[in-house]
Scaffold this motif. Structure first.
Motif, short mmCIF file in Angstrom:
data_model
loop_
_atom_site.label_atom_id
_atom_site.label_comp_id
_atom_site.label_asym_id
_atom_site.label_seq_id
_atom_site.Cartn_x
_atom_site.Cartn_y
_atom_site.Cartn_z
N ALA A 1 -6.88 10.05 -13.68
CA ALA A 1 -7.54 8.78 -14.39
C ALA A 1 -6.77 7.73 -14.36
CB ALA A 1 -7.80 8.89 -15.73
N GLN A 2 -5.05 7.77 -14.32
CA GLN A 2 -4.20 6.93 -14.35
C GLN A 2 -4.21 6.33 -12.92
OE1 GLN A 2 -0.93 9.10 -15.55
NE2 GLN A 2 -0.64 8.10 -17.29
N ALA A 3 -4.20 7.25 -11.75
CA ALA A 3 -4.31 6.75 -10.34
C ALA A 3 -5.47 6.05 -9.99
CB ALA A 3 -4.13 7.99 -9.45
N TYR A 4 -6.62 6.17 -10.60
CA TYR A 4 -7.80 5.26 -10.30
C TYR A 4 -7.70 3.96 -11.00
CZ TYR A 4 -10.98 8.18 -7.68
OH TYR A 4 -11.76 9.00 -6.72
N ALA A 5 -6.94 3.88 -12.26
CA ALA A 5 -7.21 2.67 -12.80
C ALA A 5 -5.88 1.93 -12.02
CB ALA A 5 -6.45 2.83 -14.02
N PHE B 1 -4.72 -2.51 -8.14
CA PHE B 1 -4.05 -2.62 -6.70
C PHE B 1 -5.14 -3.44 -5.73
CE2 PHE B 1 -3.79 -1.74 -2.19
CZ PHE B 1 -2.40 -2.15 -2.10
N MET B 2 -6.48 -3.06 -5.69
CA MET B 2 -7.40 -3.37 -4.65
C MET B 2 -7.86 -4.83 -5.34
SD MET B 2 -8.09 -1.37 -2.28
CE MET B 2 -9.58 -1.87 -1.86
N ALA B 3 -7.93 -4.82 -6.64
CA ALA B 3 -8.54 -6.35 -7.20
C ALA B 3 -7.51 -7.39 -6.51
CB ALA B 3 -8.49 -6.28 -8.51
N ASP B 4 -6.24 -7.06 -6.79
CA ASP B 4 -5.13 -8.19 -6.28
C ASP B 4 -5.10 -8.07 -4.85
OD1 ASP B 4 -4.29 -8.41 -9.09
OD2 ASP B 4 -2.71 -6.89 -8.87
N ALA B 5 -5.18 -7.10 -4.06
CA ALA B 5 -5.11 -7.13 -2.69
C ALA B 5 -6.06 -8.14 -2.09
CB ALA B 5 -4.92 -5.54 -2.17
N GLY C 1 0.78 -1.24 0.05
CA GLY C 1 0.08 -0.14 -0.01
C GLY C 1 0.85 1.31 -0.06
N LYS C 2 1.87 1.44 0.87
CA LYS C 2 2.79 2.32 0.78
C LYS C 2 3.37 2.79 -0.68
CE LYS C 2 7.44 3.95 2.44
NZ LYS C 2 8.34 3.77 3.28
N ALA C 3 3.88 1.49 -1.34
CA ALA C 3 4.55 1.68 -2.70
C ALA C 3 3.37 2.09 -3.70
CB ALA C 3 5.12 0.39 -3.07
N MET C 4 2.30 1.58 -3.29
CA MET C 4 1.04 2.02 -4.43
C MET C 4 0.64 3.43 -4.35
SD MET C 4 -2.36 2.62 -4.40
CE MET C 4 -2.92 2.01 -2.75
N PHE C 5 0.69 3.92 -3.04
CA PHE C 5 0.19 5.45 -2.71
C PHE C 5 1.20 6.13 -3.25
CE2 PHE C 5 0.40 9.26 -0.52
CZ PHE C 5 -0.38 9.70 -0.40
N HIS C 6 2.54 5.94 -3.05
CA HIS C 6 3.53 7.07 -3.50
C HIS C 6 3.68 6.87 -5.03
CE1 HIS C 6 5.20 8.40 0.14
NE2 HIS C 6 5.63 7.12 0.73
N LYS C 7 3.41 5.92 -5.69
CA LYS C 7 3.23 5.65 -7.23
C LYS C 7 2.21 6.54 -7.92
CE LYS C 7 4.07 2.77 -10.98
NZ LYS C 7 4.40 1.14 -11.47
N HIS C 8 0.96 6.25 -7.19
CA HIS C 8 -0.42 7.11 -7.88
C HIS C 8 -0.04 8.45 -7.46
CE1 HIS C 8 -2.90 8.12 -4.63
NE2 HIS C 8 -3.07 6.71 -3.95
N MET C 9 0.34 8.92 -6.46
CA MET C 9 0.66 10.45 -6.35
C MET C 9 1.35 11.31 -7.33
SD MET C 9 -1.22 11.15 -3.73
CE MET C 9 -0.54 12.76 -2.86
N GLU C 10 2.13 10.25 -8.39
CA GLU C 10 2.92 11.13 -9.27
C GLU C 10 2.03 11.03 -10.67
OE1 GLU C 10 6.41 8.69 -9.42
OE2 GLU C 10 7.15 9.43 -7.47
N MET C 11 0.76 10.18 -10.65
CA MET C 11 0.01 9.77 -11.87
C MET C 11 -1.16 11.17 -11.95
SD MET C 11 -0.49 6.10 -11.62
CE MET C 11 0.71 4.76 -11.50
#
Length: 262
Positions: free
Chosen positions: A224-228, A233-237, A211-221
């Motif tokens: 629309a990219q962030a939601y995708a 991530f949620m489907a896998d989690a 979740g930490k890695a996902m958060f930091h990555k989507h903050m740079e998107m």
């Protein structure tokens, strides 16, 4: 401090690693030695699954006043300065890349690269007596590398206000602006920080790390990219064992499960 005492101390309290900046005589200025010591500890922690949260604290009257300007003044030429700042940037990026959440425990002043260190952490708990500044401009130097995480914490206008003026802000202002996540009374700082660390350490570790890695990555998107990205991530989690166990416990009113880290 004794001449042979290390500039960085480490102790473990259960699943929490506590790193202590130990240059109180120099206001915990980030010397090359201290920068390299922090980076070395982060490299060790990155592969240590027994540690689930990292706390950075400091001894003395300051959390950190930034780069050791005496050391900077002693450097000869651009390449030497570039090497020092590059090592510092790599150390800050190591916090970003660690699987464990990192909490800054700020008891007092944090300026320049010391403020950068606070901003680079995932969370920060500050004493009401703490103050924050990107104060390089007061010494004729714009805080370039500190502007990177500070700007991402507080936004451009508040960051540039700090960067252009070099003026200090209070812990309450830092909380309002997003530079710190909690503010507590000085006599509660140790207890509240460790309680927060232990609370996070008790959560499912793989979900926290991913979740930490996902958060930091989507903050740079973009949005629309962030939601995708977050949707994937949620489907896998949800497929992970800890999530399956936690959802089952909630739905069927079972006791909270022991997290397996998968």
């Amino acid at each position: 401090m004794a001449a042979n005492e290390p500039v960085l101390l480490r102790r473990n309290e259960g699943r929490v690693a506590i790193l202590t900046l130990n240059r109180p005589h120099a206001m915990n200025a980030l010397s090359g030695e201290l920068i390299d010591s922090l980076k070395a500890e982060f490299d060790k922690l990155a592969n240590d699954r027994t540690i689930r949260v990292v706390v950075i604290e400091a001894k003395g009257r300051a959390f950190s006043t930034g780069h050791d300007l005496r050391e900077v003044a002693s450097l000869s030429g651009r390449d030497a300065v570039h090497d020092l700042v590059s090592r510092c940037s790599a150390m800050m990026m190591a916090i970003h890349d660690l699987p464990q959440p990192v909490i800054a425990k700020v008891q007092a002043v944090a300026t320049a690269a010391g403020c950068q260190l606070v901003a680079a952490c995932d969370l920060a708990v500050a004493s009401t007596e703490a103050t924050f500044a990107t104060s390089g401009i007061n010494n004729g130097l714009f805080c370039g590398s500190p502007s990177v995480p500070v700007g991402r914490n507080v936004g451009p206008k508040r960051a540039l206000d700090m960067l252009f003026t070099g003026q200090s802000v209070s812990a309450e202002t830092a909380l309002r602006d997003g530079l710190v996540s909690r503010v507590v009374a000085p006599d509660k700082l140790d207890r509240e920080t460790l309680a927060l660390a232990n609370h996070i350490a008790a959560q499912p570790p793989e979900q926290i790390a991913s979740g930490k890695a996902m958060f930091h990555k989507h903050m740079e998107m973009d949005l629309a990219q962030a939601y995708a990205f977050a949707t994937d991530f949620m489907a896998d989690a949800v497929q992970k064992a800890d999530a399956q166990a936690g959802i089952d416990a909630f739905v069927n009113k079972k006791p909270k499960p022991e997290w397996k880290g998968k």
